[in-house]
Design an enzyme around this catalytic site. Structure first.
Site, PDB file in Angstrom:
ATOM      1  N   GLY A 151      27.609 -21.267   1.659  1.00 57.74           N
ATOM      2  CA  GLY A 151      26.377 -20.633   1.763  1.00 57.74           C
ATOM      3  C   GLY A 151      26.427 -19.365   0.684  1.00 57.74           C
ATOM      4  O   GLY A 151      25.553 -18.387   0.621  1.00 57.74           O
ATOM      5  N   CYS A 152      27.246 -19.192  -0.670  1.00 61.95           N
ATOM      6  CA  CYS A 152      27.572 -18.090  -1.387  1.00 61.95           C
ATOM      7  C   CYS A 152      26.328 -18.257  -2.496  1.00 61.95           C
ATOM      8  O   CYS A 152      26.251 -19.018  -3.268  1.00 61.95           O
ATOM      9  CB  CYS A 152      28.894 -18.295  -1.963  1.00 61.95           C
TER      10      CYS A 152
END
Length: 280
Positions: free
Chosen positions: A123-124
């Site tokens: 989820g960066c």
């Protein structure tokens, strides 16, 4: 339309399950030990390949991948509307999953303009940006939106935990959901990455041809600036987060015109920006 998976030359050729059962040993603080069966969330590399060009690799849950391909493309500005994606082919390999995205010729130049290489952690949302200017995105102004009553927000918040079917097993997935003005959940997407969950939701809404301005979005994760940016691009007039926002997230929400509610609980929520959409 999603194509069926062809036979692969690698060892698997199949998309793994979202959660997998594992045998664990529970160590109790009173000194006892228990063998138990539990579930862990699967996390796989997902490569997004546009017209044969590898663009990004994100760690994600192996579910709703066509929604992810469309939502990621929209939120990253690669396409302006879902119709510019002509097809999504999902290929499972031994080392991960490949999403082969066929872009219309007229939108292919956006890929060249925004191309970057991302080795995305879970989820960066800002991995791979090559300048400070790229973080401060030009966002559209959020206008309109229906007035939403507090009872509708409370109803949607209460309905969200039971709708998180994968998280109920593994306790490691975020959710992004869309509710109508009455608080009924219409779409829920889950992922180990909070940005991925929101991208999946945006893609699902685009495919379903739902007007995002006719309801509101809920997220179970912390509300960072990237989550606000994605919500604005998706066209949500209101974003409700069960966790706290960052100062930059609140600032961007104010500037973009989106109503931001945070620390939303069964009995209360904090309204940080644009309260005119809340019907008291």
């Amino acid at each position: 339309m999603m194509k069926k998976l062809p036979q692969q030359d690698d060892e698997t050729g199949e998309i793994p399950p979202v959660v997998v059962p594992v045998k664990l040993r529970e160590l109790c603080f009173d000194g006892t030990e228990l063998d138990r069966l539990d579930f862990l969330a699967e996390e796989v590399p997902v490569a997004l390949v546009y017209n044969g060009i590898s663009h990004a690799v994100m760690m994600a849950s192996p579910a709703d991948l066509e929604d992810f391909a469309r939502g990621f493309s929209l939120s990253e500005g690669i396409v302006e509307q879902a119709a510019e994606i002509r097809d999504v082919e999902i290929l499972a390999h031994e080392k991960g999953i490949e999403l082969k995205i066929d872009l219309a010729p007229e939108s292919f130049w956006r890929l060249k303009e925004r191309r970057r290489t991302i080795a995305g952690r879970t989820g960066c949302g800002l991995c791979g940006l090559d300048s400070l200017e790229a973080v401060a995105r030009d966002l559209p102004k959020v206008g309109g939106g229906m007035k939403i009553g507090l009872a509708a927000i409370e109803k949607a918040l209460s309905a969200l935990p039971p709708a998180q079917v994968y998280n109920a097993q593994a306790h490691a997935l975020h959710a992004a959901a869309y509710a109508d003005a009455q608080g009924d959940l219409l779409l829920v997407r889950e992922d180990v990455g909070r940005h991925n969950a929101l991208d999946k939701l945006a893609g699902a809404i685009a495919v379903a041809r739902i007007d995002p301005a006719s309801g509101f979005c809920l997220i179970t994760s912390r509300c960072s600036v990237e989550m606000v940016q994605k919500a604005v691009i998706a066209g949500f007039p209101m974003l409700v987060s069960v966790s706290a926002p960052t100062r930059m997230a609140a600032k961007v929400a104010e500037e973009a015109g989106i109503t931001l509610l945070a620390l939303a609980r069964a009995d209360s929520a904090l309204c940080l920006t644009h309260p005119h959409r809340i019907a008291l």
